[in-house]
Scaffold this active site. Structure first.
Site, PDB file in Angstrom:
ATOM      1  N   SER A 265     -80.378 -23.781  13.452  1.00 39.53           N
ATOM      2  CA  SER A 265     -79.524 -24.347  13.802  1.00 39.53           C
ATOM      3  C   SER A 265     -79.883 -22.933  14.800  1.00 39.53           C
ATOM      4  O   SER A 265     -79.876 -21.904  15.077  1.00 39.53           O
ATOM      5  CB  SER A 265     -78.281 -24.851  14.328  1.00 39.53           C
ATOM      6  OG  SER A 265     -77.338 -24.457  14.045  1.00 39.53           O
ATOM      7  N   LYS A 266     -80.148 -23.362  16.496  1.00 36.96           N
ATOM      8  CA  LYS A 266     -79.729 -22.536  17.297  1.00 36.96           C
ATOM      9  C   LYS A 266     -78.601 -21.302  17.502  1.00 36.96           C
ATOM     10  O   LYS A 266     -78.171 -20.466  17.610  1.00 36.96           O
ATOM     11  CB  LYS A 266     -79.695 -23.130  18.876  1.00 36.96           C
ATOM     12  CG  LYS A 266     -81.787 -23.873  19.232  1.00 36.96           C
ATOM     13  CD  LYS A 266     -81.782 -24.298  20.578  1.00 36.96           C
ATOM     14  CE  LYS A 266     -83.057 -24.421  20.252  1.00 36.96           C
ATOM     15  NZ  LYS A 266     -83.593 -25.147  21.880  1.00 36.96           N
ATOM     16  N   ARG A 267     -77.340 -22.458  16.837  1.00 40.26           N
ATOM     17  CA  ARG A 267     -75.814 -21.893  17.227  1.00 40.26           C
ATOM     18  C   ARG A 267     -76.204 -21.234  15.826  1.00 40.26           C
ATOM     19  O   ARG A 267     -75.030 -20.042  16.428  1.00 40.26           O
ATOM     20  CB  ARG A 267     -75.241 -22.772  16.668  1.00 40.26           C
ATOM     21  CG  ARG A 267     -75.611 -24.181  17.928  1.00 40.26           C
ATOM     22  CD  ARG A 267     -74.198 -25.077  18.012  1.00 40.26           C
ATOM     23  NE  ARG A 267     -73.716 -24.302  19.403  1.00 40.26           N
ATOM     24  CZ  ARG A 267     -72.411 -24.035  19.243  1.00 40.26           C
ATOM     25  NH1 ARG A 267     -71.603 -25.184  18.279  1.00 40.26           N
ATOM     26  NH2 ARG A 267     -71.488 -23.622  20.319  1.00 40.26           N
ATOM     27  N   ASP A 268     -76.457 -20.819  14.888  1.00 45.24           N
ATOM     28  CA  ASP A 268     -76.298 -19.799  13.848  1.00 45.24           C
ATOM     29  C   ASP A 268     -77.092 -18.341  14.899  1.00 45.24           C
ATOM     30  O   ASP A 268     -76.325 -17.483  14.362  1.00 45.24           O
ATOM     31  CB  ASP A 268     -77.441 -19.672  12.630  1.00 45.24           C
ATOM     32  CG  ASP A 268     -76.950 -20.816  12.097  1.00 45.24           C
ATOM     33  OD1 ASP A 268     -75.959 -21.199  11.937  1.00 45.24           O
ATOM     34  OD2 ASP A 268     -77.893 -21.416  11.014  1.00 45.24           O
ATOM     35  N   GLY A 269     -77.743 -18.318  15.824  1.00 50.04           N
ATOM     36  CA  GLY A 269     -77.750 -17.271  16.268  1.00 50.04           C
ATOM     37  C   GLY A 269     -77.767 -15.558  15.272  1.00 50.04           C
ATOM     38  O   GLY A 269     -78.733 -15.505  15.044  1.00 50.04           O
TER      39      GLY A 269
END
Length: 513
Positions: A265-269
């Site tokens: 996910s994007k939040r894994d950054g």
RNA sequence: GGUCCGUUCGUCUAGGGGUUAGGACGUAUCCCUUUCACGGAUAAAACACGGGUUCGAUUCCCGUACGGACUACCA
């Protein structure tokens, strides 16, 4: 005769485009090119609350960087525009009303509180799946339960309302997926999805179907997260009477975290130690920074090749494909069904591969830039020598600068482990002699071969086996225990600098036995 | 919980009723070599489990387990 293939990539501009989205775009692009069709980009910005400035530009720049720019887009419109859903707003209501008229949709006036109460009631009654559907809608405030007069009145008085799809109670919805074959869902598990929101914007479901139809989309290639709502979409095509031109579906397997625990996910950054975005991104609201593949040093060719192979393969044993070759080899049939864990090691391998075949001029320019950024300048010649020296040992272009630090700066300290192991009397004797030889020979043409010849003759004169002391020599000049071809390093450094470094090492390491 | 989707080496995957189950990344060893890398070679490493069907299942069917997605007036 078949219709021209038209596919679309339809991201919503809610932040940086993430790598899974980029792969979806890539597959759409490959399919369009392969079929001689068109690849469109449509911005799905129907959620005004989630609009993020810069996200659209980010998407455009990402696709451009990857070399998979769309044939039609908001910036390069074709004939079926506009390509931004917010700009198509006016048309959606008519389609929704058409559905209401046909009896496939209805007005609903329930407030958020009432919906919440309904869900609580159903949960309390142990209904497994509390939803707004053919059963519960009979107890809610909508144009199916209210009198026509009241509905009219509410609409006239500006009461907020949504338009919901009226889904059949008992019906098997069957549709074909190019990747998953036939998928069968019972309509009783579907709910009456909102089509038009109270702010006058359509939801994804409505806008998507209407736009795909209007834009002549023939194949919908999208992530698997859409599979559960595909039956709704099929039903909508049917309600509109567009079944004969309904696009074919292909639901792509998801990109998973490396540990297989959930989708990437994007939040894994940067939490995982590698980028999940194509380009650097700074969140305009929080200021949070995320690094991109581009800035990390991944080459577009490498990322392209890597991404294409995450869930697809050509069926033979080739691994290296240019974009053109991917187009040639691509087919939806060869896309796998199961989720794919993201393995950055393979991406690095691809990058190393492509970096080694990059042309010298590009790499020289990039190295010179890095040097400049660090406050020094590098001659074309020296930069070229460094590239040649390190080409087979780096992963990213930036490594040419990082890994050549020992060339730009004389060592101030020395790898103690190597010093303890390799620094001995033979080494100091040889280095002493070599320094003198270098100093006396200043001005003489100096290259890898002559540096080596001089070292060899010096060793011979001292009766020392060169192989025994080479690491000490390396240590003296670079401070390190390992590195690229030492004689080439000497050639780049020049005799004067090498001698100077040796003298410093001799002095500094004198105390070590 | 419900619905849907999936499951071949650690990872990406090929294969398909009878194969020594193939390749790539990664890992290890060896060769090359002044070190480290590159390159070359080799090795370890997989059909989730249980039932069917079949002369024969990793392959087909059904269960189970596990994983994932979805379950918003987000997309």
């Amino acid at each position: 005769m078949t219709k021209e293939v038209r596919v679309r990539f339809a991201p919503s501009p809610t932040g940086a485009l993430h790598i899974g989205g980029l792969r979806t775009a890539l597959y759409n692009y490959l399919f369009a090119r392969k079929m001689g069709g068109k690849f469109l980009l449509r911005i799905e910005d129907t959620d005004q609350t989630r609009f993020v400035p810069g996200a659209e530009e980010y998407i455009q720049e990402s696709l451009e960087w990857m070399g998979i720019s769309p044939d039609e887009s908001p910036w390069n419109p074709g004939e079926v525009g506009p390509y931004r859903q917010s700009e198509r707003k006016a048309s959606y209501m008519n389609y929704a009303l058409d559905l209401v008229e046909k009896g496939h949709a209805y007005y609903a006036f329930d407030t958020a509180e009432e919906l919440e109460a309904m869900r609580e009631r159903l949960t309390a009654a142990r209904v497994v799946q509390p939803q707004y559907n053919s059963i519960t809608r009979t107890q809610m405030k909508n144009s199916l339960t209210l009198s026509p007069e009241e509905v009219k009145e509410r609409l006239a008085s500006g009461d907020p309302y949504v338009i919901r799809a009226k889904l059949p109670l008992k019906e098997e919805v069957r549709f074909h997926d190019l990747i998953r074959d036939w998928v069968l869902v019972h309509s009783s598990t579907l709910d009456d999805k909102v089509l038009m929101k109270s702010d006058g914007m359509p939801t994804y479901h409505l806008a998507n179907i209407v736009d795909d139809h209007l834009m002549g989309i023939t194949h919908v290639i999208r992530g698997e997260e859409w599979l559960p709502s595909a039956p709704l979409h099929v039903l909508l095509y049917r309600f509109f009477g567009w079944e004969d031109t309904m696009p074919q579906f292909a639901h792509l397997p998801l990109l998973l975290k490396p540990d297989g625990n959930g989708k990437l996910s994007k939040r894994d950054g940067d939490k995982l130690g590698f980028p999940v975005f194509p380009l650097n991104w700074i969140d305009p609201f929080t200021g949070e920074k995320s690094s991109g593949f581009r800035e990390t040093g991944y080459l577009p060719d490498a990322l392209l090749n890597f991404l294409a192979f995450l869930g697809w393969n050509p069926g033979d044993e080739r691994e290296i494909f240019s974009l053109e070759e991917l187009v040639e080899a691509f087919s939806i049939e060869r896309i796998g069904k199961s989720g794919t864990k993201f393995d950055i090691a393979k991406a690095k391998w691809y990058n190393e591969h492509y970096l080694r075949s990059r042309n010298q001029e590009d790499l020289i320019a990039s190295l010179q830039q890095d040097a400049q950024a660090a406050g020094t300048t590098l001659s074309q010649e020296k930069a070229g020598a460094i590239i040649s020296l390190l080409r087979d040992r780096v992963t990213f272009p930036g490594d040419f600068w990082k890994d050549s630090q020992f060339l730009h700066q004389a060592p101030s300290d020395f790898d103690s482990e190597v010093a303890a192991k390799k620094w001995n009397a033979d080494a100091t004797t040889l280095l002493q002699a070599y320094a003198i030889a270098l100093e006396s020979g200043i001005g003489v043409p100096f290259d890898g071969a002559s540096a080596k010849a001089l070292l060899e003759s010096t060793a011979e004169a001292s009766g020392i086996k060169l192989g025994k002391v080479m690491q000490a020599v390396r240590l003296a000049v670079t401070g390190l225990g390992a590195g690229p071809d030492l004689m080439e390093v000497f050639a780049i450094l020049g005799p004067q600098e090498v001698a100077k470094r040796i003298r410093f090492a001799l002095k500094t390491l004198a105390t070590v036995d």
